[in-house]
Design a protein around this motif. Sequence first.
Motif, PDB file in Angstrom:
ATOM      1  N   GLN A   1      74.515   1.721 -71.035  1.00 15.42           N
ATOM      2  CA  GLN A   1      73.282   2.235 -71.626  1.00 15.42           C
ATOM      3  C   GLN A   1      73.419   3.715 -71.965  1.00 15.42           C
ATOM      4  O   GLN A   1      72.715   4.234 -72.831  1.00 15.42           O
TER       5      GLN A   1
ATOM      6  N   TYR B   1      66.372  -3.563 -71.013  1.00 16.90           N
ATOM      7  CA  TYR B   1      67.482  -4.366 -71.545  1.00 16.90           C
ATOM      8  C   TYR B   1      67.829  -5.489 -70.562  1.00 16.90           C
ATOM      9  O   TYR B   1      67.977  -6.649 -70.954  1.00 16.90           O
TER      10      TYR B   1
ATOM     11  N   GLY C   1      67.441   0.920 -69.707  1.00 12.08           N
ATOM     12  CA  GLY C   1      68.403   0.004 -69.116  1.00 12.08           C
ATOM     13  C   GLY C   1      67.729  -1.165 -68.420  1.00 12.08           C
ATOM     14  O   GLY C   1      68.192  -2.306 -68.498  1.00 12.08           O
TER      15      GLY C   1
ATOM     16  N   ASN D   1      74.558  -0.368 -76.076  1.00  8.49           N
ATOM     17  CA  ASN D   1      73.256  -0.479 -76.731  1.00  8.49           C
ATOM     18  C   ASN D   1      73.226   0.118 -78.134  1.00  8.49           C
ATOM     19  O   ASN D   1      72.227  -0.013 -78.848  1.00  8.49           O
TER      20      ASN D   1
END
Length: 338
Positions: free
Chosen positions: A98, A20, A17, A120
């Motif tokens: 996530q 990202y 996470g 995701n």
Amino acid sequence: MKRAAIFSPSWDSLGGGERYATAFAKLLLDNGYQVDIWWPENISKSLQTRFGIDISNAAFGPFPHNHQLSTLKYKLIFWVTDGSIPISLAKKTIIHYQIPFLNPGFPNKIKAHFYLSVCNSFYTKRVIDKTYGINSQVIYPPVDLEYFKPQTKTNSIVSIARFSTLLHAKRQDTLIEAFSRISSQLPGWELILAGGSTDPDYISRLKKQVKKLPIKIIINPSLFKIKQLLGSAKIFWSATGFGIDVAHNPEKAEHFGITVVEAMSAGAVPVVIDAGGHKETVVEAETGFLWNTIDQLNQKTTLLANDPKLWEKLSCATILRSKLFSTSAFEDKFLKII
């Protein structure tokens, strides 16, 4: 100047996470945004070391005391959720899922309808959409394909995953058990398990399990070391979600699997469990293999190890498929919605 804020509840863990969110912060910075990271410490150096992404121009600061009113000054809020949904008054708010949560609570289900939702993977999306009653968008995590390239290959099987028994346990114990059964059939081959860890007891148990097998355990490898390991590996293993009923515990399977794509980009053929996000990155017998039992894992691994032509064919195919998950694809999709 356009202003954005980014929140993640676990910047200290530097997991998927946070990777990202870091990539998203870099995208915003490159497109003229002033970016505030709601975290009390400036961890930009740690982020660059771990992910290879420079967001040193972002401002780091503690979570606002009255964050609802604070959101008024932002054009964009990006929120990596742990199941909770904020009250945001920003012009646009993006909630990033996530993890495939099942029980976020009724208030969070209501608030989710007011914002743009991004997942995701389609694996995560199926659970999130049903749980929250929304229609989320899938934007795969970005993989730096230029960084992960094939190197001189060795007879090595590599697994890159956090050493942990929490949430979606990576099950390195299962991989050690599998390799112990076929090690004698693969002379000259080694298994390398690498990843971050804050669980010394689990590491200790794994080291006892290894005994005298040709298995290496590497704790907290640098990004450069991971690049080397994947570049030289012929095969990539993952057992995340092994033995789990994903219908009842979807969060315990791999939600996407960035390291699988990194391995593919480096020409390592994935042999990964048939669960979660793995089904979206690996095409059975075309860009790797999926397995459900240890016997299947070993059968497909020995097939690859003993058939150089098959390995070379799949290795080339994995490199081509990895391009679907590039940083440019990630950025193009987000630029359309911000």
